[in-house]
Design a protein around this motif. Structure first.
Motif, PDB file in Angstrom:
ATOM      1  N   MET A   1       0.841  -1.171   0.000  1.00 40.33           N
ATOM      2  CA  MET A   1       0.000   0.000   0.000  1.00 40.33           C
ATOM      3  C   MET A   1       0.891   1.240   0.000  1.00 40.33           C
ATOM      4  SD  MET A   1      -2.600   1.146   3.024  1.00 40.33           S
ATOM      5  CE  MET A   1      -1.422   1.503   4.286  1.00 40.33           C
ATOM      6  N   PRO A   2       0.669   2.147  -0.920  1.00 33.76           N
ATOM      7  CA  PRO A   2       1.454   3.386  -0.891  1.00 33.76           C
ATOM      8  C   PRO A   2       1.072   4.228   0.320  1.00 33.76           C
ATOM      9  CG  PRO A   2      -0.233   3.499  -2.588  1.00 33.76           C
ATOM     10  CD  PRO A   2      -0.277   2.107  -2.018  1.00 33.76           C
ATOM     11  N   ILE A   3       2.008   5.036   0.785  1.00 29.97           N
ATOM     12  CA  ILE A   3       1.756   5.871   1.952  1.00 29.97           C
ATOM     13  C   ILE A   3       0.753   6.990   1.624  1.00 29.97           C
ATOM     14  CG2 ILE A   3       3.714   7.431   1.601  1.00 29.97           C
ATOM     15  CD1 ILE A   3       2.793   6.077   5.010  1.00 29.97           C
ATOM     16  N   GLN A   4       0.733   7.430   0.396  1.00 23.50           N
ATOM     17  CA  GLN A   4      -0.251   8.375  -0.118  1.00 23.50           C
ATOM     18  C   GLN A   4      -0.591   7.917  -1.538  1.00 23.50           C
ATOM     19  OE1 GLN A   4      -1.741  11.054   1.356  1.00 23.50           O
ATOM     20  NE2 GLN A   4      -0.685  10.565   3.254  1.00 23.50           N
ATOM     21  N   PRO A   5      -1.744   8.289  -2.077  1.00 24.43           N
ATOM     22  CA  PRO A   5      -2.105   7.838  -3.422  1.00 24.43           C
ATOM     23  C   PRO A   5      -1.061   8.152  -4.496  1.00 24.43           C
ATOM     24  CG  PRO A   5      -3.997   8.819  -2.372  1.00 24.43           C
ATOM     25  CD  PRO A   5      -2.810   9.063  -1.466  1.00 24.43           C
ATOM     26  N   VAL A   6      -0.354   9.265  -4.380  1.00 19.12           N
ATOM     27  CA  VAL A   6       0.647   9.594  -5.395  1.00 19.12           C
ATOM     28  C   VAL A   6       1.831   8.638  -5.360  1.00 19.12           C
ATOM     29  CG1 VAL A   6       0.020  12.029  -5.508  1.00 19.12           C
ATOM     30  CG2 VAL A   6       1.871  11.295  -3.988  1.00 19.12           C
ATOM     31  N   GLY A   7       1.952   7.837  -4.284  1.00 16.42           N
ATOM     32  CA  GLY A   7       3.042   6.874  -4.166  1.00 16.42           C
ATOM     33  C   GLY A   7       2.983   5.777  -5.204  1.00 16.42           C
ATOM     34  N   ASP A   8       1.794   5.473  -5.692  1.00 19.99           N
ATOM     35  CA  ASP A   8       1.633   4.486  -6.756  1.00 19.99           C
ATOM     36  C   ASP A   8       0.281   4.703  -7.411  1.00 19.99           C
ATOM     37  OD1 ASP A   8       1.642   2.389  -8.513  1.00 19.99           O
ATOM     38  OD2 ASP A   8       2.136   0.866  -7.022  1.00 19.99           O
ATOM     39  N   ALA A   9       0.249   5.611  -8.366  1.00 14.01           N
ATOM     40  CA  ALA A   9      -1.005   5.978  -9.025  1.00 14.01           C
ATOM     41  C   ALA A   9      -1.621   4.818  -9.794  1.00 14.01           C
ATOM     42  CB  ALA A   9      -0.775   7.165  -9.960  1.00 14.01           C
ATOM     43  N   ALA A  10      -0.850   3.763 -10.089  1.00 13.51           N
ATOM     44  CA  ALA A  10      -1.362   2.620 -10.842  1.00 13.51           C
ATOM     45  C   ALA A  10      -2.106   1.612  -9.968  1.00 13.51           C
ATOM     46  CB  ALA A  10      -0.216   1.925 -11.572  1.00 13.51           C
ATOM     47  N   VAL A  11      -1.989   1.721  -8.639  1.00 15.35           N
ATOM     48  CA  VAL A  11      -2.684   0.781  -7.762  1.00 15.35           C
ATOM     49  C   VAL A  11      -4.178   0.897  -8.023  1.00 15.35           C
ATOM     50  CG1 VAL A  11      -3.291   0.270  -5.357  1.00 15.35           C
ATOM     51  CG2 VAL A  11      -0.934   0.786  -5.964  1.00 15.35           C
ATOM     52  N   GLU A  12      -4.801  -0.252  -8.284  1.00 15.93           N
ATOM     53  CA  GLU A  12      -6.225  -0.260  -8.584  1.00 15.93           C
ATOM     54  C   GLU A  12      -6.996  -0.877  -7.421  1.00 15.93           C
ATOM     55  OE1 GLU A  12      -7.721  -0.926 -12.745  1.00 15.93           O
ATOM     56  OE2 GLU A  12      -8.518  -2.733 -11.784  1.00 15.93           O
ATOM     57  N   GLY A  13      -8.153  -0.376  -7.169  1.00 16.65           N
ATOM     58  CA  GLY A  13      -9.003  -0.910  -6.122  1.00 16.65           C
ATOM     59  C   GLY A  13     -10.460  -0.782  -6.507  1.00 16.65           C
ATOM     60  N   THR A  14     -11.301  -1.382  -5.699  1.00 13.87           N
ATOM     61  CA  THR A  14     -12.734  -1.336  -5.953  1.00 13.87           C
ATOM     62  C   THR A  14     -13.443  -0.818  -4.715  1.00 13.87           C
ATOM     63  OG1 THR A  14     -12.566  -3.247  -7.413  1.00 13.87           O
ATOM     64  CG2 THR A  14     -14.749  -2.685  -6.634  1.00 13.87           C
ATOM     65  N   ILE A  15     -14.301   0.138  -4.929  1.00 10.66           N
ATOM     66  CA  ILE A  15     -15.169   0.639  -3.879  1.00 10.66           C
ATOM     67  C   ILE A  15     -16.524  -0.020  -4.100  1.00 10.66           C
ATOM     68  CG2 ILE A  15     -16.330   2.672  -2.947  1.00 10.66           C
ATOM     69  CD1 ILE A  15     -13.955   4.325  -4.048  1.00 10.66           C
ATOM     70  N   GLU A  16     -16.994  -0.703  -3.080  1.00 14.03           N
ATOM     71  CA  GLU A  16     -18.270  -1.406  -3.200  1.00 14.03           C
ATOM     72  C   GLU A  16     -19.273  -0.786  -2.242  1.00 14.03           C
ATOM     73  OE1 GLU A  16     -20.099  -5.906  -2.755  1.00 14.03           O
ATOM     74  OE2 GLU A  16     -17.931  -5.607  -2.773  1.00 14.03           O
ATOM     75  N   LEU A  17     -20.329  -0.236  -2.794  1.00 12.47           N
ATOM     76  CA  LEU A  17     -21.384   0.360  -1.988  1.00 12.47           C
ATOM     77  C   LEU A  17     -22.483  -0.662  -1.743  1.00 12.47           C
ATOM     78  CD1 LEU A  17     -19.957   2.867  -3.298  1.00 12.47           C
ATOM     79  CD2 LEU A  17     -22.162   3.985  -3.160  1.00 12.47           C
ATOM     80  N   LYS A  18     -23.265  -0.447  -0.704  1.00 12.94           N
ATOM     81  CA  LYS A  18     -24.465  -1.250  -0.520  1.00 12.94           C
ATOM     82  C   LYS A  18     -25.392  -0.934  -1.682  1.00 12.94           C
ATOM     83  CE  LYS A  18     -24.169  -1.472   4.464  1.00 12.94           C
ATOM     84  NZ  LYS A  18     -24.766  -1.094   5.740  1.00 12.94           N
ATOM     85  N   GLU A  19     -26.140  -1.928  -2.124  1.00 16.27           N
ATOM     86  CA  GLU A  19     -27.028  -1.759  -3.275  1.00 16.27           C
ATOM     87  C   GLU A  19     -27.972  -0.568  -3.098  1.00 16.27           C
ATOM     88  OE1 GLU A  19     -30.323  -4.337  -5.775  1.00 16.27           O
ATOM     89  OE2 GLU A  19     -28.960  -5.381  -4.420  1.00 16.27           O
ATOM     90  N   ALA A  20     -28.380  -0.304  -1.878  1.00 17.45           N
ATOM     91  CA  ALA A  20     -29.306   0.801  -1.605  1.00 17.45           C
ATOM     92  C   ALA A  20     -28.712   2.158  -1.984  1.00 17.45           C
ATOM     93  CB  ALA A  20     -29.692   0.801  -0.123  1.00 17.45           C
ATOM     94  N   TYR A  21     -27.374   2.266  -2.067  1.00 21.02           N
ATOM     95  CA  TYR A  21     -26.725   3.534  -2.390  1.00 21.02           C
ATOM     96  C   TYR A  21     -26.290   3.644  -3.847  1.00 21.02           C
ATOM     97  CZ  TYR A  21     -26.508   4.111   2.658  1.00 21.02           C
ATOM     98  OH  TYR A  21     -26.826   4.232   3.977  1.00 21.02           O
ATOM     99  N   ALA A  22     -26.515   2.619  -4.640  1.00 23.12           N
ATOM    100  CA  ALA A  22     -26.045   2.592  -6.030  1.00 23.12           C
ATOM    101  C   ALA A  22     -26.558   3.778  -6.854  1.00 23.12           C
ATOM    102  CB  ALA A  22     -26.423   1.280  -6.702  1.00 23.12           C
ATOM    103  N   ASP A  23     -27.794   4.188  -6.647  1.00 23.15           N
ATOM    104  CA  ASP A  23     -28.336   5.315  -7.411  1.00 23.15           C
ATOM    105  C   ASP A  23     -27.565   6.605  -7.151  1.00 23.15           C
ATOM    106  OD1 ASP A  23     -30.219   3.658  -8.534  1.00 23.15           O
ATOM    107  OD2 ASP A  23     -31.886   4.364  -7.281  1.00 23.15           O
ATOM    108  N   GLY A  24     -26.897   6.706  -6.011  1.00 22.04           N
ATOM    109  CA  GLY A  24     -26.104   7.887  -5.682  1.00 22.04           C
ATOM    110  C   GLY A  24     -24.881   8.045  -6.573  1.00 22.04           C
ATOM    111  N   LEU A  25     -24.504   6.990  -7.299  1.00 25.37           N
ATOM    112  CA  LEU A  25     -23.358   7.057  -8.208  1.00 25.37           C
ATOM    113  C   LEU A  25     -23.710   7.664  -9.564  1.00 25.37           C
ATOM    114  CD1 LEU A  25     -21.791   3.574  -7.427  1.00 25.37           C
ATOM    115  CD2 LEU A  25     -20.963   5.821  -6.675  1.00 25.37           C
ATOM    116  N   LYS A  26     -25.010   7.913  -9.793  1.00 28.87           N
ATOM    117  CA  LYS A  26     -25.441   8.506 -11.063  1.00 28.87           C
ATOM    118  C   LYS A  26     -24.661   9.789 -11.334  1.00 28.87           C
ATOM    119  CE  LYS A  26     -29.577  10.158 -13.435  1.00 28.87           C
ATOM    120  NZ  LYS A  26     -29.625  11.600 -13.477  1.00 28.87           N
TER     121      LYS A  26
END
Length: 140
Positions: A1-26
Motif C-alpha cells: 500500500m502506498p503511503i499516499q495515493p501519489v506513491g503508486d497511481a497505478a494501484v487499482e481498487g474497488t469501492i463497493e457500496l451497498k445496493e441501496a446507495y447505487a443510485d447515488g453514483l449517477k
C-alpha cells in the motif's frame, strides 16, 4: 500500500457500496477523480497529538500531518475513477486497507479543491521524495 495515493497511481481498487446507495453514483462517471472519505478501522484508537511523520524525523502536531493514527480516525484520498458499474466503482491511486469502511464519495473539482496559493509547510523540504515513499510499521 502506498503511503499516499501519489506513491503508486497505478494501484487499482474497488469501492463497493451497498445496493441501496447505487443510485447515488449517477453522473459520477463524468468525473475523472473523486474524493473518498473513510474510517481508519485498523488504526490504534489512542492517537498522540504529536507524531513523527513519514518524510521527517521531527515530532509534528498531528493536525499538521497525514498520519493515520488520529483523534478522529477519518481518512481522505483523491483517487482516479476508472469505471462505475452498478454499486462498484473501480479506482486508481487508492491507499486504503482492504475492507476499510467508506464514509462518503465526493467528486473532485480542481476549481473547488485546489487553492492556487497553497503552501505545504514543513513538507516543502521533502517534496522530491513524496512519490517514492511506502508505508512503514508506524502506519499499519
Amino acid at each position: 500500500m502506498p503511503i499516499q495515493p501519489v506513491g503508486d497511481a497505478a494501484v487499482e481498487g474497488t469501492i463497493e457500496l451497498k445496493e441501496a446507495y447505487a443510485d447515488g453514483l449517477k453522473d459520477l462517471d463524468g468525473f475523472t477523480h473523486c474524493i473518498v472519505l473513510y474510517h481508519f478501522h485498523v488504526s490504534d484508537d489512542t492517537a498522540p497529538l504529536e507524531v513523527e511523520p513519514f518524510l521527517d524525523d521531527e515530532q509534528r502536531g498531528i493536525f499538521a500531518t497525514r498520519a493515520p493514527q488520529r483523534p478522529n480516525p477519518i481518512g481522505l484520498s483523491v483517487v482516479g475513477i476508472e469505471s462505475i458499474k452498478e454499486e462498484m466503482v473501480t479506482v486508481t491511486g487508492i491507499d486504503v486497507v482492504d475492507q476499510t469502511p467508506l464514509l462518503d464519495i465526493k467528486p473532485f473539482v480542481p476549481e473547488f479543491d485546489v487553492p492556487s496559493d497553497a503552501d505545504t509547510g514543513w513538507l516543502t523540504a521533502s517534496e522530491s521524495t513524496i512519490r517514492s515513499k511506502q508505508a512503514d510499521e508506524r502506519f499499519l
